[in-house]
Design a protein around this motif. Structure first.
Motif, mmCIF file in Angstrom:
data_model
loop_
_atom_site.group_PDB
_atom_site.id
_atom_site.type_symbol
_atom_site.label_atom_id
_atom_site.label_comp_id
_atom_site.label_asym_id
_atom_site.label_seq_id
_atom_site.Cartn_x
_atom_site.Cartn_y
_atom_site.Cartn_z
ATOM 1 N N THR A 86 0.858 -1.183 0.000
ATOM 2 C CA THR A 86 0.000 0.000 0.000
ATOM 3 C C THR A 86 0.891 1.229 0.000
ATOM 4 N N VAL A 87 0.749 2.068 -1.013
ATOM 5 C CA VAL A 87 1.491 3.317 -1.112
ATOM 6 C C VAL A 87 0.502 4.458 -0.908
ATOM 7 N N VAL A 88 0.712 5.239 0.136
ATOM 8 C CA VAL A 88 -0.159 6.381 0.427
ATOM 9 C C VAL A 88 0.583 7.648 0.028
ATOM 10 N N GLU A 89 0.086 8.300 -1.022
ATOM 11 C CA GLU A 89 0.694 9.524 -1.521
ATOM 12 C C GLU A 89 -0.002 10.708 -0.855
ATOM 13 N N GLN A 90 0.793 11.588 -0.239
ATOM 14 C CA GLN A 90 0.224 12.677 0.543
ATOM 15 C C GLN A 90 0.787 14.021 0.099
ATOM 16 N N ASP A 91 -0.092 14.832 -0.456
ATOM 17 C CA ASP A 91 0.276 16.187 -0.808
ATOM 18 C C ASP A 91 -0.322 17.117 0.244
ATOM 19 N N ASN A 92 -0.009 18.419 0.141
ATOM 20 C CA ASN A 92 -0.562 19.362 1.105
ATOM 21 C C ASN A 92 -2.084 19.376 1.088
ATOM 22 N N ASN A 93 -2.678 19.118 -0.087
ATOM 23 C CA ASN A 93 -4.127 19.273 -0.238
ATOM 24 C C ASN A 93 -4.874 17.972 -0.509
ATOM 25 N N ARG A 94 -4.152 16.851 -0.561
ATOM 26 C CA ARG A 94 -4.851 15.596 -0.852
ATOM 27 C C ARG A 94 -4.035 14.414 -0.347
ATOM 28 N N SER A 95 -4.739 13.313 -0.158
ATOM 29 C CA SER A 95 -4.105 12.034 0.155
ATOM 30 C C SER A 95 -4.830 10.954 -0.622
ATOM 31 N N ALA A 96 -4.092 9.971 -1.080
ATOM 32 C CA ALA A 96 -4.706 8.870 -1.814
ATOM 33 C C ALA A 96 -3.876 7.617 -1.627
ATOM 34 N N ALA A 97 -4.547 6.486 -1.582
ATOM 35 C CA ALA A 97 -3.862 5.203 -1.424
ATOM 36 C C ALA A 97 -3.962 4.394 -2.706
ATOM 37 N N ARG A 98 -2.890 3.662 -2.993
ATOM 38 C CA ARG A 98 -2.898 2.725 -4.109
ATOM 39 C C ARG A 98 -2.183 1.469 -3.667
ATOM 40 N N VAL A 99 -2.561 0.366 -4.255
ATOM 41 C CA VAL A 99 -1.858 -0.895 -4.023
ATOM 42 C C VAL A 99 -1.028 -1.181 -5.258
ATOM 43 N N THR A 100 0.271 -1.426 -5.056
ATOM 44 C CA THR A 100 1.165 -1.719 -6.169
ATOM 45 C C THR A 100 1.563 -3.187 -6.131
ATOM 46 N N GLY A 101 1.810 -3.744 -7.331
ATOM 47 C CA GLY A 101 2.099 -5.174 -7.400
ATOM 48 C C GLY A 101 3.123 -5.596 -8.413
ATOM 49 N N PRO A 102 4.214 -4.812 -8.643
ATOM 50 C CA PRO A 102 5.198 -5.226 -9.647
ATOM 51 C C PRO A 102 6.191 -6.271 -9.165
ATOM 52 N N MET A 103 6.179 -6.583 -7.850
ATOM 53 C CA MET A 103 7.110 -7.578 -7.315
ATOM 54 C C MET A 103 6.440 -8.950 -7.288
ATOM 55 N N ILE A 104 7.158 -9.968 -7.748
ATOM 56 C CA ILE A 104 6.561 -11.308 -7.813
ATOM 57 C C ILE A 104 7.297 -12.334 -6.959
ATOM 58 N N ASP A 105 8.449 -11.942 -6.390
ATOM 59 C CA ASP A 105 9.209 -12.884 -5.554
ATOM 60 C C ASP A 105 10.211 -12.081 -4.742
ATOM 61 N N TYR A 106 10.771 -12.734 -3.726
ATOM 62 C CA TYR A 106 11.759 -12.067 -2.871
ATOM 63 C C TYR A 106 12.713 -13.143 -2.372
ATOM 64 N N LEU A 107 13.969 -13.051 -2.823
ATOM 65 C CA LEU A 107 14.982 -14.033 -2.451
ATOM 66 C C LEU A 107 15.457 -13.786 -1.027
ATOM 67 N N ALA A 108 15.464 -14.830 -0.212
ATOM 68 C CA ALA A 108 15.799 -14.693 1.198
ATOM 69 C C ALA A 108 17.279 -14.386 1.377
ATOM 70 N N PRO A 109 17.628 -13.563 2.364
ATOM 71 C CA PRO A 109 19.046 -13.326 2.664
ATOM 72 C C PRO A 109 19.692 -14.579 3.227
ATOM 73 N N GLY A 110 21.004 -14.671 3.061
ATOM 74 C CA GLY A 110 21.734 -15.802 3.632
ATOM 75 C C GLY A 110 21.787 -17.029 2.748
ATOM 76 N N ASN A 111 21.286 -16.926 1.525
ATOM 77 C CA ASN A 111 21.304 -18.069 0.609
ATOM 78 C C ASN A 111 21.884 -17.617 -0.734
ATOM 79 N N PRO A 112 23.202 -17.403 -0.791
ATOM 80 C CA PRO A 112 23.799 -16.864 -2.014
ATOM 81 C C PRO A 112 23.623 -17.762 -3.233
ATOM 82 N N THR A 113 23.517 -19.072 -3.024
ATOM 83 C CA THR A 113 23.366 -19.980 -4.166
ATOM 84 C C THR A 113 22.106 -19.661 -4.956
ATOM 85 N N ASP A 114 20.983 -19.473 -4.252
ATOM 86 C CA ASP A 114 19.728 -19.153 -4.926
ATOM 87 C C ASP A 114 19.795 -17.790 -5.605
#
Length: 494
Positions: A86-114
């Motif tokens: 959830t990204v909440v963009e806040q200007d002086n006169n407005r606020s709006a929320a959006r959900v972003t989804g460009p990430m599809i995976d996350y490699l865990a730390p501590g596993n250099p082989t992967d």
């Protein structure tokens, strides 16, 4: 009532927030990103989300990659919500929320082989980084890569089991070279002058410690475009999590709050291809240096300038600091008298108008940016954001009353108490030695300037030492507010 952030719940969430217009199943990986923090999710990931929402370049999705043990917490939280943010963009006169989804995976730390295996995948054509200014193993005084850092020495001795970002990048490039696969482009998204060149120096420099032939191949074949990134993005805490829940009904374990403004200027050097980010507002230019210098000197330098007087006056939020007339006036005078005059021209840009835009952004009360965030990591930020302006002015025979005052305020802050006597909480890898030097500087100001790895040749200037000494003495004798007033009245040199 809140709704847990997940792919399954996007239909419910779209009543209060914009959700992705693309199907997650249509995405495939094209980028591995190291340093999945708030800035990345408010900046690069938002641009890609915008692009994917147009229906194009869906083969450029992000795979996050952790390196430090602390990255595991971010990975676990994002994995628990299908890598949505959830990204909440806040200007002086407005606020709006959006959900972003460009990430599809996350490699865990501590596993250099992967991680190395994913870097060797031909589908990965860009490796991007937001690892903070302090993550590039730069010697502060010289500005060059430090091959003697213990983490670099360890990776040079064990190149097949790297523990740094650069060791992993090198291992991935080595695997691609051995398999005849075109190298990926390495793209820094950190606030460092010449960030592409700095990244190149770190990657090539580390590779050369163990494999000169590989280093030569990297120099000849791997692209490291320079880039300028900009979006004020504070840290996430209970306040932000609560606003996401209360105002938008979204149960997000780690939402991102940021200003509405964003900017990204990139050199167009991507031999393995790139997404069409120009269609969603990214500026591709032949030379990013003028834009980068403008931003680092005026915006980041401005951040560094107000951090310590505000902290010494017990001010917590950036907008509250700007509402304090004496701090706002101090920043304006410093920028117009000493910083802006030595910033080279930028194509189609009025530098004074750019500063006014910066000032408006700093006044934004909704963003909730904090003085402690601006004050952290000064041992890396001062040599990048303040001292280069000081050095340029000294080389041109110009005075540095305001910039020397900024350095004196930093020193006074590291003495450990605010003007009211409240204890300062430091957040700096060099905090112990900075504190010791700052305490000693109360009686001997040169004790602080003796930190040669930070001040470099600036400390050798008699004029700078004179201005710094007088400013620090005045801060101790008359306090922050009166010292700032003397500067504004043109009397700090007396």
């Amino acid at each position: 009532m809140t709704t847990k952030l997940s792919l399954a719940n996007l239909d419910a969430i779209k009543a209060t927030a914009t959700v992705p217009a693309f199907e997650r199943s249509a995405l495939s990986a094209g980028i591995v990103h190291f340093g999945v923090g708030n800035f990345h999710r408010a900046h690069q990931a938002v641009y890609l989300d915008d692009l994917f929402n147009t229906g194009r370049d869906l083969d450029w999705a992000i795979v996050g990659a952790g390196v430090l043990p602390s990255d595991a917490a971010m990975r676990d939280k994002l994995a628990g919500q299908d890598y949505l943010t959830t990204v909440v963009e806040q200007d002086n006169n407005r606020s709006a929320a959006r959900v972003t989804g460009p990430m599809i995976d996350y490699l865990a730390p501590g596993n250099p082989t992967d991680t190395i295996a994913r870097l060797a995948d031909p589908a990965i054509r860009i490796v991007s980084l937001t690892i903070t200014e302090g993550g590039y193993f730069i010697d502060p005084a010289s500005g060059h890569f430090n091959p003697q850092h213990p983490a670099i020495v360890a990776d040079a001795e064990n190149p097949d089991a790297p523990k740094t970002v650069f060791g992993l990048v090198i291992a991935g490039l080595k695997a691609r070279r051995e398999k005849g696969i075109q190298p990926f482009t390495v793209m820094s998204c950190d606030n460092i002058p010449g960030n592409g060149e700095v990244t190149h120096a770190a990657v090539s420099g580390l590779a050369r410690l163990s494999d000169a032939g590989l280093a030569d191949w990297i120099d000849a074949n791997v692209a490291f475009p320079n880039g300028m990134v900009d979006r004020i993005t504070p840290a996430t805490g209970p306040r932000e999590i609560g606003i996401a829940a209360d105002d938008y009904g979204i149960d997000d374990a780690w939402p991102v709050f940021c200003e509405e403004f964003k900017q990204w200027v990139l050199e167009d050097h991507f031999p393995a291809g790139r997404p069409a980010l120009e269609t969603v507002g990214v500026q591709f230019v032949a030379d990013v240096a003028p834009y980068e210098l403008m931003k680092i000197r005026i915006l980041n330098g401005g951040h560094a300038a107000i951090a310590y007087p505000a902290a010494l006056l017990d001010i917590h939020f950036v907008h509250d600091a700007m509402e304090e007339p004496i701090i706002q006036a101090f920043l304006e005078k410093l920028e117009h008298d000493e910083i802006i005059p030595i910033v080279p021209p930028v194509p189609e840009t009025d530098l004074k108008a750019y500063y006014k835009q910066v000032e408006t952004r700093l006044f934004n009360p909704k963003i909730g940016d904090t003085i402690p965030r601006l004050a952290q990591d000064g041992s890396n930020r001062q040599p990048k954001f303040i001292l280069p302006s000081t050095g340029d002015r000294l080389r041109q025979g110009l005075d540095v009353v305001g910039l020397a005052l900024v350095s004196a305020l930093w020193c006074r802050y590291f003495a450990g108490t605010t003007d009211s006597g409240a204890a300062v909480t430091f957040n700096d890898a060099s905090a112990d030695r900075l504190h010791e030097a700052a305490v000693n500087a109360k009686d001997d100001p040169m004790a602080f300037l003796a930190l040669s790895d930070i001040f470099g040749e600036v400390a050798q200037s008699e004029l700078f030492a004179k201005r710094f000494t007088h400013a620090l003495k005045t801060l101790w004798e008359q306090g922050t507010r009166q010292t700032l007033q003397l500067y504004l009245d043109g009397k700090l040199t007396e």
